[in-house]
Design a protein around this motif. Structure first.
Motif, mmCIF file in Angstrom:
data_model
loop_
_atom_site.group_PDB
_atom_site.id
_atom_site.type_symbol
_atom_site.label_atom_id
_atom_site.label_comp_id
_atom_site.label_asym_id
_atom_site.label_seq_id
_atom_site.Cartn_x
_atom_site.Cartn_y
_atom_site.Cartn_z
ATOM 1 N N GLU A 103 0.834 -1.192 0.000
ATOM 2 C CA GLU A 103 0.000 0.000 0.000
ATOM 3 C C GLU A 103 0.875 1.251 0.000
ATOM 4 O OE1 GLU A 103 -3.499 0.201 0.095
ATOM 5 O OE2 GLU A 103 -3.453 -1.935 -0.362
ATOM 6 N N LYS A 104 0.600 2.132 -0.968
ATOM 7 C CA LYS A 104 1.339 3.387 -1.045
ATOM 8 C C LYS A 104 0.391 4.511 -1.438
ATOM 9 C CE LYS A 104 6.087 1.958 -1.955
ATOM 10 N NZ LYS A 104 7.280 2.237 -2.782
ATOM 11 N N ASP A 105 0.876 5.740 -1.283
ATOM 12 C CA ASP A 105 0.061 6.895 -1.620
ATOM 13 C C ASP A 105 -0.116 7.028 -3.129
ATOM 14 O OD1 ASP A 105 -0.343 7.691 0.995
ATOM 15 O OD2 ASP A 105 1.336 9.103 1.017
ATOM 16 N N PHE B 29 -1.787 9.956 -5.669
ATOM 17 C CA PHE B 29 -2.292 11.321 -5.666
ATOM 18 C C PHE B 29 -3.509 11.442 -6.584
ATOM 19 C CE2 PHE B 29 1.956 11.819 -4.089
ATOM 20 C CZ PHE B 29 1.888 12.893 -3.215
ATOM 21 N N THR C 99 -4.415 15.691 -2.578
ATOM 22 C CA THR C 99 -5.205 14.600 -2.000
ATOM 23 C C THR C 99 -4.607 13.254 -2.373
ATOM 24 O OG1 THR C 99 -7.192 15.959 -2.258
ATOM 25 C CG2 THR C 99 -7.508 13.625 -1.764
ATOM 26 N N THR C 100 -4.409 12.404 -1.390
ATOM 27 C CA THR C 100 -3.877 11.066 -1.650
ATOM 28 C C THR C 100 -4.810 10.002 -1.100
ATOM 29 O OG1 THR C 100 -2.591 11.003 0.415
ATOM 30 C CG2 THR C 100 -1.494 11.896 -1.558
ATOM 31 N N LYS D 233 -4.684 5.485 -0.500
ATOM 32 C CA LYS D 233 -3.804 4.326 -0.481
ATOM 33 C C LYS D 233 -4.203 3.334 -1.577
ATOM 34 C CE LYS D 233 -1.190 5.356 3.081
ATOM 35 N NZ LYS D 233 0.279 5.584 2.931
ATOM 36 N N ASP E 181 2.029 7.171 -9.685
ATOM 37 C CA ASP E 181 1.374 7.502 -8.418
ATOM 38 C C ASP E 181 0.386 8.655 -8.541
ATOM 39 O OD1 ASP E 181 3.095 9.617 -8.778
ATOM 40 O OD2 ASP E 181 4.078 9.448 -6.825
#
Length: 407
Positions: free
Chosen positions: A216-218, A220, A225-226, A228, A386
């Motif tokens: 799990e990562k950010d 955008f 706003t991000t 997961k 991302d």
């Protein structure tokens, strides 16, 4: 799956174009294959990017998957029974000067894709004609000869039975993945005929992503706003390209199945996707695709797993790309009894991308450079998907599917 239902000029009818497409798994390396760019590929490309742009702009949910090729194939088949402005609009959209070339082009594409191994690609066309109408011989001949379409007579007044027949055909062609796309409420008792197209694709990576490395990562959604997302990881030398004018970078992720590849287009700016989609609608994506070249260093690649389902109202989209007369003016070359028109059309599509693949295949097509004892490899290129991006799936130079992922 695609359905086009046509009625007489005196009737109110519902016509559907539904294209279901399923993707599962990806490959992560390309054999050293040289692809040829063709005029047909260019025309499909530009039309596809125009359809994507309009689909993206009208969509409330900006996660979009579309199969423009399915729409274009049905338009080409429909044009066999249409003349005048109906046909001219379709020819203009696909960038073809004359009808015979249109039939040859899309007939050859149908021949190419129906001849492939159905373990990974199925393309099928089918026409259901009302027992109250008869197809014109010229239209029927073109549909069966050029588009490999099977013709079946049904009683549209028996809505439940007709829906069951269509669903059975869809389930067979998609190996059970799409089993009930049509309800009896979808069927119009007064329909003259329905034209269906099914595209089912399941590709595999040469080197699957390692699911143990997914984390799990950010991601955008916009600049601030991000959310997961499960991000897949890969460290390979990939085909890579930067386009400063487009404002995006891209990589190619080939499938194990020969000739198939996914291209990821990552805008430079986190909010840059709308501008990228707009520019590609003007010029197409193939120019950038054919500028992809082997990276001389490994790429630290990360991309989210994603699963997208979309429904597109083609009544709203097709007029924006120049095709509108078929909704208002009858075509006299489809059935013997009367002219027919298209009342409504929509597309439904599905795409799934994750780490899975076939059994680990040969790690072929390695990019080789001379090494010396003093050689130090350059640092890897970081390519983190991302933020909102676009993707396209091609066979050689033909765009099959395209979409956007935003959240």
């Amino acid at each position: 799956m695609s359905v086009m239902t046509m009625w007489t000029n005196m009737s109110i009818m519902k016509c559907l174009i539904i294209i279901f497409s399923l993707f599962a798994t990806m490959s992560a390396w390309r054999d050293e294959v040289t692809y040829e760019r063709t005029p047909l590929g260019d025309s499909v490309d530009v039309a596809s990017m125009k359809i994507l742009k309009e689909s993206y702009q009208v969509a409330v949910d900006k996660n979009v998957i579309a199969s423009p090729l399915g729409v274009l194939t049905l338009l080409a088949m429909y044009s066999a029974g249409a003349e005048g402005e109906n046909r001219e609009e379709i020819l203009s959209l696909v960038g073809t000067p004359e009808y015979k070339q249109l039939e040859d082009n899309y007939g050859n594409l149908t021949e190419r894709f129906t001849a492939m191994d159905d373990s990974y690609l199925v393309l099928a066309n089918k026409i259901y004609v009302s027992n109250k109408y008869t197809l014109k011989e010229t239209f029927s001949d073109v549909a069966s000869r050029s588009y490999k379409s099977v013709v079946e007579t049904v009683n549209f007044a028996e809505k439940k039975k007709t829906a069951a027949q269509i669903n059975e055909w869809a389930a067979e062609k998609t190996k059970g993945h799409i089993s009930s796309p049509i309800s009896e409420d979808t069927i119009d008792a007064g329909a003259a005929l329905a034209m269906f197209n099914v595209i089912f694709f399941q590709g595999h990576w040469h080197v699957p992503f390692d699911a143990k490395e997914t984390e799990e990562k950010d991601f955008f959604v916009d600049e601030t706003t991000t959310v997961k997302k499960p991000m897949m990881k890969l460290r390979r030398a990939l085909f890579y390209h930067e386009d400063y004018d487009l404002g995006a970078r891209m990589v190619e992720l080939p499938y194990k199945e020969t000739g198939f590849r996914m291209v990821i287009v990552l805008p430079d700016e986190k909010n840059g996707l709308p501008a990228v989609v707009e520019k590609l609608a003007q010029r197409g994506i193939l120019e950038d695709v054919f500028n992809l070249s082997p990276s001389r260093q490994k790429i630290e690649f990360e991309m989210p797993k994603f699963d997208i389902k979309s429904k597109h109202n083609l009544n709203a989209i097709l007029p924006k790309v120049g095709v509108s007369h078929m909704f208002t003016r009858g075509a006299g070359g489809v059935v013997r009894e009367t002219a027919v028109r298209v009342a409504s059309a929509f597309q439904q599509a599905f795409v799934k991308v994750d780490e899975e693949g076939a059994t680990a295949g040969a790690f072929t097509g390695l990019i080789k450079v001379p090494l010396s004892t003093r050689y130090k490899p350059p640092p890897p290129i970081e390519f983190k998907v991302d933020h909102p991006f676009m993707f396209a799936i091609l066979h050689e130079d033909i765009v099959l599917f395209t979409g956007t992922y935003t959240h």
